[in-house]
Write an enzyme that holds these catalytic residues in place. Sequence first.
Site, PDB file in Angstrom:
ATOM      1  N   PHE A 150       4.799  -0.173  -1.538  1.00 49.20           N
ATOM      2  CA  PHE A 150       4.917   1.288  -1.438  1.00 49.20           C
ATOM      3  C   PHE A 150       4.053   1.868  -0.329  1.00 49.20           C
ATOM      4  CE2 PHE A 150       0.992   1.207  -3.938  1.00 49.20           C
ATOM      5  CZ  PHE A 150       0.297   2.254  -3.351  1.00 49.20           C
ATOM      6  N   LYS A 174      14.739  -4.617   0.807  1.00 40.57           N
ATOM      7  CA  LYS A 174      14.498  -4.040  -0.529  1.00 40.57           C
ATOM      8  C   LYS A 174      13.166  -3.286  -0.449  1.00 40.57           C
ATOM      9  CE  LYS A 174      12.607  -4.210  -4.117  1.00 40.57           C
ATOM     10  NZ  LYS A 174      11.743  -3.072  -4.568  1.00 40.57           N
ATOM     11  N   SER A 227       1.490  -6.947  -4.015  1.00 46.99           N
ATOM     12  CA  SER A 227       0.266  -7.387  -4.683  1.00 46.99           C
ATOM     13  C   SER A 227       0.255  -8.917  -4.806  1.00 46.99           C
ATOM     14  CB  SER A 227       0.184  -6.740  -6.064  1.00 46.99           C
ATOM     15  OG  SER A 227       1.334  -7.102  -6.803  1.00 46.99           O
ATOM     16  N   CYS A 282      -3.761  -2.246   2.722  1.00 47.34           N
ATOM     17  CA  CYS A 282      -4.209  -3.622   2.479  1.00 47.34           C
ATOM     18  C   CYS A 282      -5.352  -3.986   3.405  1.00 47.34           C
ATOM     19  CB  CYS A 282      -3.065  -4.588   2.674  1.00 47.34           C
ATOM     20  SG  CYS A 282      -2.512  -4.628   4.370  1.00 47.34           S
ATOM     21  N   GLU A 382      -8.845  -5.690  -6.822  1.00 52.33           N
ATOM     22  CA  GLU A 382      -8.351  -4.798  -5.769  1.00 52.33           C
ATOM     23  C   GLU A 382      -8.041  -3.452  -6.427  1.00 52.33           C
ATOM     24  OE1 GLU A 382      -4.376  -5.461  -4.191  1.00 52.33           O
ATOM     25  OE2 GLU A 382      -5.038  -4.785  -2.221  1.00 52.33           O
TER      26      GLU A 382
END
Length: 497
Positions: A150, A174, A227, A282, A382
């Site tokens: 996202f 996707k 993730s 990230c 995280e």
Amino acid sequence: MAGTVHHWISGSERPGEGGRYGDISDPATGKVTGQVDLASAEDVQVAVAAAKAAFPAWRDTSLAARSQVIFAFRELLNAGKQELAEIITAEHGKVTADALGEVSRGQEVVEFACGMPHLIKGSATENASTGVDVHSVRQPLGPVAIIGPFNFPAMVPMWFFPIALAAGNTVVLKPSEKVPSAARWLAELWQRAGLPDGVFNVLNGDHVAVDGLLAHPDVRAVSFVGSTPVARHVYETGTRHGKRVQALGGAKNHMVVLPDADLDLAADQAVNAGFGSAGERCMAISAVVAVGGVADALVQKIKDRALELHVGDGRRSSDMGPLVTAQAQERVTGYIDAGEADGAELVVDGRKVEPDADGDGFFVGPSVFDHVATGMSIYTDEIFGPVLSVLRVDTYEDAVALVNENRYGNGTAIFTNDGGAARRFQNEVEVGMVGINVPVPVPMAYYSFGGWKSSLFGDTHAHGVEGVHFFTRGKVVTSRWLDPSHRGIDLGFPQNR
Ligand code: NAD
């Protein structure tokens, strides 16, 4: 955009077969603004069939003609990027200037892919054996799947699809179901750029779509970003089904500050890298490692800057926007609660933020913890939010050991004026992307992006030459043209003469 975002298959919008939908929200107001199709197994079949049908003609389209489409796409993207940035802000929440930055970094990969005729060149050897020539080529794989997170609705897909397409593959993208409109916008742009229908398809959905793509026999390769638990699942499942997979996962990025560093520069960059995009990057810095007594002064400087940040709707003059969903907001405030309960010192509390926004958005303000220990969940996990943890260590060696013991290895940075220390750090640290006085060392498009350890599964990083290799396979041709001297029977293994 929003409304109802359907799939984009064979050059037109296609509602899903399964009747499953997800909500799209505006994170700054908390309002539901639209719905997105969540693909069924049948939808996966339709999307992959479209990509498979389009592949032979696209593969056989000349490099010159393919490159013209990539160039046209680049021009349209450059002209329309403000619109795309606004779409990103409306669904993700990041401030529009940041969204524009994301689009520009993706555009750089498009520009890199414009050079595909050069990048895909093989090599040739004349007279390798007497009268025998050898040459190598790289050929596309077929339909490939790209699965996005996202947090970068445009840039992350653009790490992959410009290269995949320029090399002659067809794509099923996707996107994250939380932010589907950017992919939809990009699909229409490809059509305007002259890409034939079916070469670029968008399949919306959740794990059903992902698992369908991973198992589909016609999908040749999968590029995934998300993730770590899902990246591991994608890598293991995709490779078990015989696919080439690169799966980029989560991160915990450390910024090491040595005693000789310029502390104002370090504090500026800790705040920029920790709170930009509300920490939903990230490559965000989430752990500051203060070495040898700099911590008190550094924490004060970080605190002063964090308290000055303007938090609010990304369409206003805010420095930092909301988190993506109410669940993300709840998760991050839960970590702040846990950090306090574990005994870390909460220097700036983002739970008390008063955002400049209308409605009930998903805001958490910048948060800073000092005296964080490696066993605390605010360090081990995280968080993916605007929470900066400061850890104190005595020596450079302690700092490197701490970074290297972490299970993630995406990005890291060292702040110092000592060239020798920086050089040693870049050599010793077990992390894929290293910054020296640069807090978010995202490689340029012509280098490759990727972490080590639990931050990447597979052995090929994104874009750059590694990206070209990922989306092509090598073939070596050995040829000899008829010559009477070649007659004769010889059952021995071919030897060079
Ligand atoms: P996520 O793992 O929840 O979702 C990523 C994608 O996987 C989405 O398309 C989602 O629909 C799909 N998915 C989710 N759960 C799934 C399941 N159980 N089975 C199959 N597919 C599933 O990640 P996110 O929350 O969208 O993105 C944030 C994460 O991505 C963070 O961990 C961040 O560090 C990471 N990220 C990594 C990089 C990198 O380059 N390493 C870049 C951006 C984001």
